[in-house]
Design a protein around this motif. Sequence first.
Motif, PDB file in Angstrom:
ATOM      1  N   ALA A  88       0.824  -1.212   0.000  1.00  0.00           N
ATOM      2  CA  ALA A  88       0.000   0.000   0.000  1.00  0.00           C
ATOM      3  C   ALA A  88       0.857   1.259   0.000  1.00  0.00           C
ATOM      4  CB  ALA A  88      -0.929  -0.009   1.217  1.00  0.00           C
ATOM      5  N   LEU A  89       2.038   1.183   0.623  1.00  0.00           N
ATOM      6  CA  LEU A  89       2.924   2.352   0.667  1.00  0.00           C
ATOM      7  C   LEU A  89       3.528   2.676  -0.687  1.00  0.00           C
ATOM      8  CD1 LEU A  89       4.769   1.755   4.074  1.00  0.00           C
ATOM      9  CD2 LEU A  89       2.738   3.142   3.618  1.00  0.00           C
ATOM     10  N   ALA A  90       3.369   1.771  -1.653  1.00  0.00           N
ATOM     11  CA  ALA A  90       3.850   2.055  -3.012  1.00  0.00           C
ATOM     12  C   ALA A  90       3.049   3.172  -3.666  1.00  0.00           C
ATOM     13  CB  ALA A  90       3.790   0.785  -3.861  1.00  0.00           C
ATOM     14  N   THR A  91       1.881   3.478  -3.115  1.00  0.00           N
ATOM     15  CA  THR A  91       1.050   4.564  -3.656  1.00  0.00           C
ATOM     16  C   THR A  91       1.416   5.920  -3.073  1.00  0.00           C
ATOM     17  OG1 THR A  91      -0.654   4.302  -1.952  1.00  0.00           O
ATOM     18  CG2 THR A  91      -0.843   2.923  -3.926  1.00  0.00           C
ATOM     19  N   VAL A  92       2.325   5.930  -2.086  1.00  0.00           N
ATOM     20  CA  VAL A  92       2.697   7.179  -1.406  1.00  0.00           C
ATOM     21  C   VAL A  92       3.923   7.777  -2.078  1.00  0.00           C
ATOM     22  CG1 VAL A  92       3.436   8.209   0.774  1.00  0.00           C
ATOM     23  CG2 VAL A  92       1.745   6.357   0.778  1.00  0.00           C
ATOM     24  N   GLU A  93       3.757   8.982  -2.622  1.00  0.00           N
ATOM     25  CA  GLU A  93       4.878   9.665  -3.270  1.00  0.00           C
ATOM     26  C   GLU A  93       5.736  10.364  -2.231  1.00  0.00           C
ATOM     27  OE1 GLU A  93       3.413  12.318  -6.206  1.00  0.00           O
ATOM     28  OE2 GLU A  93       2.576  10.728  -7.489  1.00  0.00           O
ATOM     29  N   ILE A  94       7.055  10.397  -2.494  1.00  0.00           N
ATOM     30  CA  ILE A  94       7.982  11.075  -1.589  1.00  0.00           C
ATOM     31  C   ILE A  94       8.658  12.232  -2.314  1.00  0.00           C
ATOM     32  CG2 ILE A  94       8.409   9.000  -0.231  1.00  0.00           C
ATOM     33  CD1 ILE A  94      11.022   8.618  -1.746  1.00  0.00           C
ATOM     34  N   PRO A  95       9.156  13.215  -1.581  1.00  0.00           N
ATOM     35  CA  PRO A  95       9.832  14.355  -2.209  1.00  0.00           C
ATOM     36  C   PRO A  95      10.986  13.905  -3.110  1.00  0.00           C
ATOM     37  CG  PRO A  95       9.427  14.813   0.104  1.00  0.00           C
ATOM     38  CD  PRO A  95       9.075  13.376  -0.110  1.00  0.00           C
ATOM     39  N   GLY A  96      11.070  14.511  -4.267  1.00  0.00           N
ATOM     40  CA  GLY A  96      12.129  14.187  -5.216  1.00  0.00           C
ATOM     41  C   GLY A  96      11.772  13.068  -6.164  1.00  0.00           C
TER      42      GLY A  96
ATOM     43  N   MET B 243      14.988  17.696   6.204  1.00  0.00           N
ATOM     44  CA  MET B 243      13.929  17.267   5.289  1.00  0.00           C
ATOM     45  C   MET B 243      12.661  16.824   6.013  1.00  0.00           C
ATOM     46  SD  MET B 243      14.856  17.786   2.215  1.00  0.00           S
ATOM     47  CE  MET B 243      13.556  16.863   1.403  1.00  0.00           C
ATOM     48  N   GLU B 244      12.615  17.007   7.329  1.00  0.00           N
ATOM     49  CA  GLU B 244      11.451  16.549   8.074  1.00  0.00           C
ATOM     50  C   GLU B 244      10.162  17.208   7.594  1.00  0.00           C
ATOM     51  OE1 GLU B 244      15.040  16.021  10.719  1.00  0.00           O
ATOM     52  OE2 GLU B 244      14.259  17.604   9.417  1.00  0.00           O
ATOM     53  N   ALA B 245      10.197  18.515   7.407  1.00  0.00           N
ATOM     54  CA  ALA B 245       8.984  19.226   6.979  1.00  0.00           C
ATOM     55  C   ALA B 245       8.550  18.789   5.581  1.00  0.00           C
ATOM     56  CB  ALA B 245       9.218  20.739   7.017  1.00  0.00           C
ATOM     57  N   ALA B 246       9.516  18.603   4.688  1.00  0.00           N
ATOM     58  CA  ALA B 246       9.183  18.206   3.314  1.00  0.00           C
ATOM     59  C   ALA B 246       8.513  16.837   3.276  1.00  0.00           C
ATOM     60  CB  ALA B 246      10.448  18.198   2.454  1.00  0.00           C
ATOM     61  N   PHE B 247       8.885  15.969   4.205  1.00  0.00           N
ATOM     62  CA  PHE B 247       8.316  14.625   4.233  1.00  0.00           C
ATOM     63  C   PHE B 247       7.022  14.550   5.048  1.00  0.00           C
ATOM     64  CE2 PHE B 247      12.065  12.994   2.265  1.00  0.00           C
ATOM     65  CZ  PHE B 247      11.768  11.697   1.845  1.00  0.00           C
ATOM     66  N   GLY B 248       6.592  15.668   5.616  1.00  0.00           N
ATOM     67  CA  GLY B 248       5.369  15.654   6.414  1.00  0.00           C
ATOM     68  C   GLY B 248       4.155  15.122   5.671  1.00  0.00           C
TER      69      GLY B 248
ATOM     70  N   THR C  49      12.039  10.299  11.320  1.00  0.00           N
ATOM     71  CA  THR C  49      13.267  10.403  12.100  1.00  0.00           C
ATOM     72  C   THR C  49      14.346  11.069  11.263  1.00  0.00           C
ATOM     73  OG1 THR C  49      14.020   8.206  11.404  1.00  0.00           O
ATOM     74  CG2 THR C  49      12.707   8.331  13.403  1.00  0.00           C
ATOM     75  N   GLY C  50      14.975  12.082  11.821  1.00  0.00           N
ATOM     76  CA  GLY C  50      16.061  12.758  11.136  1.00  0.00           C
ATOM     77  C   GLY C  50      17.390  12.121  11.477  1.00  0.00           C
TER      78      GLY C  50
ATOM     79  N   PRO D 194      21.215  13.544  -3.794  1.00  0.00           N
ATOM     80  CA  PRO D 194      22.260  14.373  -3.191  1.00  0.00           C
ATOM     81  C   PRO D 194      21.714  15.609  -2.502  1.00  0.00           C
ATOM     82  CG  PRO D 194      22.933  13.614  -5.356  1.00  0.00           C
ATOM     83  CD  PRO D 194      21.513  13.192  -5.193  1.00  0.00           C
ATOM     84  N   GLY D 195      20.689  16.214  -3.057  1.00  0.00           N
ATOM     85  CA  GLY D 195      20.168  17.444  -2.477  1.00  0.00           C
ATOM     86  C   GLY D 195      19.568  17.254  -1.102  1.00  0.00           C
ATOM     87  N   PHE D 196      19.220  16.019  -0.761  1.00  0.00           N
ATOM     88  CA  PHE D 196      18.592  15.771   0.520  1.00  0.00           C
ATOM     89  C   PHE D 196      19.565  15.950   1.674  1.00  0.00           C
ATOM     90  CE2 PHE D 196      15.145  14.953  -1.791  1.00  0.00           C
ATOM     91  CZ  PHE D 196      14.449  13.762  -1.696  1.00  0.00           C
ATOM     92  N   SER D 197      20.847  15.894   1.435  1.00  0.00           N
ATOM     93  CA  SER D 197      21.806  15.941   2.525  1.00  0.00           C
ATOM     94  C   SER D 197      22.161  17.363   2.931  1.00  0.00           C
ATOM     95  CB  SER D 197      23.092  15.206   2.109  1.00  0.00           C
ATOM     96  OG  SER D 197      23.685  15.853   1.000  1.00  0.00           O
TER      97      SER D 197
END
Length: 366
Positions: free
Chosen positions: A13-21, A51-56, A80-81, A90-93
């Motif tokens: 089911a989590l395959a339907t959840v998009e993540i940043p980037g 990236m915590e806020a972006a992944f909210g 968890t950060g 790379p931009g996530f770091s």
Amino acid sequence: MADTELAAAIKSALATVEIPGGGDLASYGGLSEIIVTPSAVAFAIAVAPGMEAAFGPAREAAQQAAQAVAGPRKVMVSLTGGKPPAQARPGFSHGKAVPPGKTPVPGVRRIIAVGSGKGGVGKSTTAVNLALALQAEGLRVGVLDADLYGPSIPRLLAIEGQPAVREDGIFSPHQAFGLQVMSIGSMLTKDQAVVWRGPMATSALRQLLRETAWGDLDVLVVDLPPGTGDIHISLFQQTEVSGVVIVSTPQDLALIDARKAIDMLARMGVPMLGLVENMSYFLAPDTGRRYDIFGHGGAERAAGDLGMPFLGAVPLVMAIREGSDAGRPPVVAAPDGPEAEAFRAIARCILAAPLPATKPARQAGS
């Protein structure tokens, strides 16, 4: 559906959840193992610092997707950060991790935590009887069992069954002797161990604390795990705690560990309410003779050395052990007895000192 099958279905089911980037959560390297218990599902999403806020939004979507599959089980999802996962872009770091601010707990005015440097010193028994003693002083009191790896509160308060979950996903706490009570132990089968890494445990703590309908409490007593670890750090960094009570037995070995717990509180800027000496002495029931089995007065001397209040001593007596095993704490089983009076005296000592209060947040789901 077996636990392994349910975990696999949730991951699908989590395959339907998009993540940043770009990409989906099921194939994301920062997704932890999905843990399934008879009444709960828990997993964590590790993200790069900043990236915590972006992944909210992804966390919220993951919560909804997993809940749709989990049915009546409560779903717990944490962000968890830390070190970015290997396949993160790379931009996530980039960016600096910012610790979350301390926020009030809905419906709770003050939080008093009860901790110890080591296990086996009667910390949970003290926490339960302290909560009942505070209630006897006219306060509205709740208890949160944050000792996730060794929850004792259900046994001490004779709580049975799982907590109810409202339609909005908020827990309804158990009721015991007038206390509002939440414990992970109520969600586990008999003898089931909690085999969770730090992020999973802190996620469970956050949801037990913040997604429970506490009502309107003057004090929430939190029974901490022994020692100093992730759960302590998470609670103290994210929640305004009015103060901590440390429980120790009189002997030097226990006091060495108690001093370490006190050092942690000082480093984190958490108020220290004082030290309780449990199992201070033994009174033989047949002769009335006193025996200092673990020594005597060590905690009081340590409190003096450290410049903190000594809150009182609790004797080692059969009534406390028998009442604890039977789910009848002495403060309610024999409210006029000497054991109850020992805990009442500790409660009055705590209340005699000013406790900082936080403005209660709006109740979850209200």
